[in-house]
Write a protein that holds these residues in place. Structure first.
Motif, PDB file in Angstrom:
ATOM      1  N   LYS A  63      24.948  26.142  36.601  1.00 41.95           N
ATOM      2  CA  LYS A  63      26.406  26.361  35.267  1.00 41.95           C
ATOM      3  C   LYS A  63      27.280  24.702  35.698  1.00 41.95           C
ATOM      4  CE  LYS A  63      27.600  30.922  34.941  1.00 41.95           C
ATOM      5  NZ  LYS A  63      28.185  31.886  34.488  1.00 41.95           N
ATOM      6  N   ASP A  99      32.122  32.961  29.385  1.00 37.64           N
ATOM      7  CA  ASP A  99      32.885  33.920  30.464  1.00 37.64           C
ATOM      8  C   ASP A  99      34.155  33.784  30.907  1.00 37.64           C
ATOM      9  OD1 ASP A  99      30.233  34.372  31.452  1.00 37.64           O
ATOM     10  OD2 ASP A  99      30.430  32.321  32.976  1.00 37.64           O
ATOM     11  N   GLY A 119      39.257  35.110  45.615  1.00 37.96           N
ATOM     12  CA  GLY A 119      37.455  34.176  45.731  1.00 37.96           C
ATOM     13  C   GLY A 119      38.286  33.023  44.864  1.00 37.96           C
ATOM     14  N   ASN A 142      41.815  33.110  48.839  1.00 35.01           N
ATOM     15  CA  ASN A 142      39.700  32.377  49.516  1.00 35.01           C
ATOM     16  C   ASN A 142      39.879  32.437  50.401  1.00 35.01           C
ATOM     17  OD1 ASN A 142      37.482  32.185  48.894  1.00 35.01           O
ATOM     18  ND2 ASN A 142      37.252  29.991  49.568  1.00 35.01           N
ATOM     19  N   ARG A 143      38.978  32.667  51.059  1.00 38.00           N
ATOM     20  CA  ARG A 143      38.650  32.965  52.543  1.00 38.00           C
ATOM     21  C   ARG A 143      38.365  31.208  52.967  1.00 38.00           C
ATOM     22  NH1 ARG A 143      32.188  34.209  53.050  1.00 38.00           N
ATOM     23  NH2 ARG A 143      31.094  32.879  51.686  1.00 38.00           N
ATOM     24  N   ASN A 144      37.992  30.562  52.573  1.00 35.12           N
ATOM     25  CA  ASN A 144      38.769  28.293  53.128  1.00 35.12           C
ATOM     26  C   ASN A 144      39.770  28.117  52.060  1.00 35.12           C
ATOM     27  OD1 ASN A 144      36.926  26.834  51.481  1.00 35.12           O
ATOM     28  ND2 ASN A 144      35.025  28.609  52.042  1.00 35.12           N
ATOM     29  N   SER A 178      31.461  36.726  45.742  1.00 32.80           N
ATOM     30  CA  SER A 178      30.576  37.538  45.670  1.00 32.80           C
ATOM     31  C   SER A 178      30.667  38.776  46.486  1.00 32.80           C
ATOM     32  CB  SER A 178      29.215  36.507  46.288  1.00 32.80           C
ATOM     33  OG  SER A 178      29.589  35.704  45.364  1.00 32.80           O
ATOM     34  N   SER A 179      31.443  39.030  47.570  1.00 31.34           N
ATOM     35  CA  SER A 179      31.199  39.810  48.385  1.00 31.34           C
ATOM     36  C   SER A 179      30.522  41.095  47.658  1.00 31.34           C
ATOM     37  CB  SER A 179      32.842  39.982  49.137  1.00 31.34           C
ATOM     38  OG  SER A 179      33.579  41.529  47.795  1.00 31.34           O
ATOM     39  N   ASN A 182      26.747  41.873  48.554  1.00 30.57           N
ATOM     40  CA  ASN A 182      26.565  42.249  49.672  1.00 30.57           C
ATOM     41  C   ASN A 182      27.250  42.742  50.340  1.00 30.57           C
ATOM     42  OD1 ASN A 182      25.316  38.934  50.193  1.00 30.57           O
ATOM     43  ND2 ASN A 182      27.829  38.822  50.865  1.00 30.57           N
ATOM     44  N   SER A 184      29.545  44.729  50.300  1.00 27.06           N
ATOM     45  CA  SER A 184      30.828  43.940  51.894  1.00 27.06           C
ATOM     46  C   SER A 184      32.474  44.121  50.518  1.00 27.06           C
ATOM     47  CB  SER A 184      31.300  42.950  52.592  1.00 27.06           C
ATOM     48  OG  SER A 184      30.692  41.846  52.364  1.00 27.06           O
ATOM     49  N   LEU A 185      33.472  44.458  52.036  1.00 28.14           N
ATOM     50  CA  LEU A 185      34.284  43.854  51.067  1.00 28.14           C
ATOM     51  C   LEU A 185      34.944  42.349  51.636  1.00 28.14           C
ATOM     52  CD1 LEU A 185      36.426  47.057  52.426  1.00 28.14           C
ATOM     53  CD2 LEU A 185      36.140  46.610  50.123  1.00 28.14           C
ATOM     54  N   PRO A 186      35.707  41.864  49.992  1.00 31.02           N
ATOM     55  CA  PRO A 186      36.082  40.445  49.842  1.00 31.02           C
ATOM     56  C   PRO A 186      37.723  40.035  50.852  1.00 31.02           C
ATOM     57  CG  PRO A 186      37.552  41.448  48.109  1.00 31.02           C
ATOM     58  CD  PRO A 186      36.259  42.089  48.780  1.00 31.02           C
ATOM     59  N   LEU A 205      33.672  41.856  39.340  1.00 25.52           N
ATOM     60  CA  LEU A 205      33.167  41.003  38.287  1.00 25.52           C
ATOM     61  C   LEU A 205      31.508  41.834  38.591  1.00 25.52           C
ATOM     62  CD1 LEU A 205      35.863  39.221  37.978  1.00 25.52           C
ATOM     63  CD2 LEU A 205      34.390  37.359  38.504  1.00 25.52           C
ATOM     64  N   LEU A 241      30.080  40.798  30.467  1.00 28.03           N
ATOM     65  CA  LEU A 241      29.321  40.326  30.419  1.00 28.03           C
ATOM     66  C   LEU A 241      28.861  40.387  29.266  1.00 28.03           C
ATOM     67  CD1 LEU A 241      26.057  39.084  32.244  1.00 28.03           C
ATOM     68  CD2 LEU A 241      25.262  41.286  31.441  1.00 28.03           C
TER      69      LEU A 241
HETATM   70  P1  NDP Z   1      30.478  31.403  43.352  1.00 34.05           P
HETATM   71  O1  NDP Z   1      29.048  31.576  44.844  1.00 34.05           O
HETATM   72  O2  NDP Z   1      31.011  29.988  42.667  1.00 34.05           O
HETATM   73  O3  NDP Z   1      31.733  31.483  44.284  1.00 34.05           O
HETATM   74  C1  NDP Z   1      31.701  32.799  45.758  1.00 34.05           C
HETATM   75  C2  NDP Z   1      33.496  32.990  46.087  1.00 34.05           C
HETATM   76  O4  NDP Z   1      33.114  34.490  47.028  1.00 34.05           O
HETATM   77  C3  NDP Z   1      34.078  31.302  47.021  1.00 34.05           C
HETATM   78  O5  NDP Z   1      34.745  31.471  46.758  1.00 34.05           O
HETATM   79  C4  NDP Z   1      32.957  32.247  48.476  1.00 34.05           C
HETATM   80  O6  NDP Z   1      33.870  31.783  49.192  1.00 34.05           O
HETATM   81  C5  NDP Z   1      34.014  33.560  47.885  1.00 34.05           C
HETATM   82  N1  NDP Z   1      32.397  35.183  49.004  1.00 34.05           N
HETATM   83  C6  NDP Z   1      31.371  34.737  48.664  1.00 34.05           C
HETATM   84  N2  NDP Z   1      31.312  36.088  49.899  1.00 34.05           N
HETATM   85  C7  NDP Z   1      32.138  36.493  49.942  1.00 34.05           C
HETATM   86  C8  NDP Z   1      32.486  37.659  50.675  1.00 34.05           C
HETATM   87  N3  NDP Z   1      31.240  38.549  51.499  1.00 34.05           N
HETATM   88  N4  NDP Z   1      33.349  37.392  51.308  1.00 34.05           N
HETATM   89  C9  NDP Z   1      35.266  36.828  50.654  1.00 34.05           C
HETATM   90  N5  NDP Z   1      35.143  35.807  50.215  1.00 34.05           N
HETATM   91  C10 NDP Z   1      33.364  35.890  49.553  1.00 34.05           C
HETATM   92  O7  NDP Z   1      30.632  32.302  42.382  1.00 34.05           O
HETATM   93  P2  NDP Z   1      30.565  33.202  40.647  1.00 34.05           P
HETATM   94  O8  NDP Z   1      32.701  32.808  40.924  1.00 34.05           O
HETATM   95  O9  NDP Z   1      29.633  32.691  40.234  1.00 34.05           O
HETATM   96  O10 NDP Z   1      30.743  34.751  41.717  1.00 34.05           O
HETATM   97  C11 NDP Z   1      31.341  35.505  41.769  1.00 34.05           C
HETATM   98  C12 NDP Z   1      30.692  36.631  41.733  1.00 34.05           C
HETATM   99  O11 NDP Z   1      30.803  37.284  40.387  1.00 34.05           O
HETATM  100  C13 NDP Z   1      28.690  37.205  41.949  1.00 34.05           C
HETATM  101  O12 NDP Z   1      29.047  38.465  42.386  1.00 34.05           O
HETATM  102  C14 NDP Z   1      28.580  37.160  40.515  1.00 34.05           C
HETATM  103  O13 NDP Z   1      27.634  37.824  39.931  1.00 34.05           O
HETATM  104  C15 NDP Z   1      29.761  37.953  39.660  1.00 34.05           C
HETATM  105  N6  NDP Z   1      30.270  37.297  37.765  1.00 34.05           N
HETATM  106  C16 NDP Z   1      29.773  38.001  37.151  1.00 34.05           C
HETATM  107  C17 NDP Z   1      30.116  37.418  35.637  1.00 34.05           C
HETATM  108  C18 NDP Z   1      29.883  39.158  34.687  1.00 34.05           C
HETATM  109  O14 NDP Z   1      29.385  38.589  34.209  1.00 34.05           O
HETATM  110  N7  NDP Z   1      30.431  40.044  34.722  1.00 34.05           N
HETATM  111  C19 NDP Z   1      30.244  35.898  35.706  1.00 34.05           C
HETATM  112  C20 NDP Z   1      29.898  35.299  36.508  1.00 34.05           C
HETATM  113  C21 NDP Z   1      29.857  35.829  37.560  1.00 34.05           C
HETATM  114  P3  NDP Z   1      33.859  30.254  49.703  1.00 34.05           P
HETATM  115  O15 NDP Z   1      34.701  29.811  49.296  1.00 34.05           O
HETATM  116  O16 NDP Z   1      34.419  30.247  51.088  1.00 34.05           O
HETATM  117  O17 NDP Z   1      32.217  29.696  49.748  1.00 34.05           O
END
Ligand code: NDP
Length: 273
Positions: A63, A99, A119, A142-144, A178-179, A182, A184-186, A205, A241
């Motif tokens: 993207k 989106d 996030g 966010n976590r970082n 993206s928790s 996996n 898991s919880l954010p 999401l 979506l």
């Molecule tokens: P990105 O990879 O760009 O960002 C993910 C974010 O999640 C980052 O801030 C990351 O933290 C954080 N993160 C990842 N894992 C964890 C965790 N276990 N605990 C806490 N924080 C976490 O992803 P996107 O923003 O593109 O997508 C996010 C989610 O949204 C995905 O599940 C995707 O499938 C969904 N999505 C759904 C759409 C829909 O149409 N329904 C459209 C777009 C996305 P860090 O900054 O530290 O890496």
């Protein structure tokens, strides 16, 4: 015949061809929509034209990296530097991001004054801007800290997960991490329970399967049922979506969204995203 494609990696799971092809069929439009596994973003522009495409959708992980192949970026995509839709206008590629519209359509009738986004990735960016466009006060955790810089620089209120102020209440809590992928919880469970005890809407999401974030919101609703207080509204990413696809199709075909929406919603209800 017009040709459209969705580019991503992986791409086999994408339901976009089913939604878009059904619209073409129902509206009697001579067009096809295909999936394309994109191994690399290199030479994307040549690929687009050699396939003879009229438009495309872009999904993970391209993207952001495909923005540079567009001649012009329109709308909210300009703010966030990420696209999910490309439309060919003569020899120009125009980039959009639908989106945000897809997200907002889910909540447009809700009374929301302040939101917490968990996030700080690509989807958090587009959601933050679309909420701000609708005068909603946006907080991002966010976590970082690295990915929070973008939001801070754009005037949003940001904090690390462990700095969330739990005596504040938010009308909507959005899991844009993206928790859920996996399982898991954010943020830690007790912190999330605290937030849910004071919110009206929980939005994850993720779509297509149960997720722990929304499971916890359902547990909060069991408590509220006992207390006879108003339930949390629970929303997953499936309609986001759907609505982003309606908006993209409207751009592809230059047809009003409400005409696209009818057949696309019909197919959406059949495939049960
Ligand atoms: P990105 O990879 O760009 O960002 C993910 C974010 O999640 C980052 O801030 C990351 O933290 C954080 N993160 C990842 N894992 C964890 C965790 N276990 N605990 C806490 N924080 C976490 O992803 P996107 O923003 O593109 O997508 C996010 C989610 O949204 C995905 O599940 C995707 O499938 C969904 N999505 C759904 C759409 C829909 O149409 N329904 C459209 C777009 C996305 P860090 O900054 O530290 O890496």
């Amino acid at each position: 015949m017009k040709l459209f494609a969705v580019f991503g990696n992986p791409i086999n799971h994408s339901k976009s061809p089913i939604l878009h092809n059904f619209v073409f069929y129902k509206l009697g439009i001579d067009a096809r929509y295909i999936r394309y596994l994109l191994e690399s973003s290199d030479n994307f522009r040549d690929l687009f034209f050699s396939l003879g495409l009229n438009g495309a959708n872009i999904t993970l992980p391209y993207k952001e990296s495909l923005v540079k192949y567009c001649d012009e970026i329109r709308g909210i995509a300009k703010n966030i530097g990420a696209i999910n839709t490309i439309v060919r206008e003569d020899s120009n590629l125009i980039g959009y991001n639908t989106d945000g519209i897809g997200f907002y359509k889910n909540i447009e009738n809700e009374n929301i004054k302040n939101a917490l986004i968990l996030g700080a990735g690509g989807s958090a960016r587009v959601i933050a801007f679309v909420l701000r466009q609708h005068n909603i006060n946006v907080n991002i955790a966010n976590r970082n800290s690295k990915n929070l810089d973008f939001f801070h620089n754009n005037g949003f209120k940001v904090c690390l997960n462990n700095e969330i102020v739990y005596n504040e209440s938010f009308d909507i809590i959005i899991n844009a991490t993206s928790s859920s992928i996996n399982d898991s919880l954010p943020i830690p469970r007790n912190n999330l329970e605290n937030l849910f005890s004071k919110t009206n809407i929980a939005f994850d999401l993720m779509y297509g399967r149960e997720c722990r974030f929304l499971e916890l919101a359902k547990i909060e609703n069991l408590k509220r049922n006992n207390l006879k207080t108003q339930n949390i509204k629970i929303i997953d990413g499936s309609k986001m979506l759907l609505y982003q696809a309606i908006s993209a199709s409207s751009l592809f075909l230059n047809i009003e969204e409400n005409i696209i929406a009818k057949p696309m919603k019909e197919m959406y209800s059949i495939i049960n995203l």
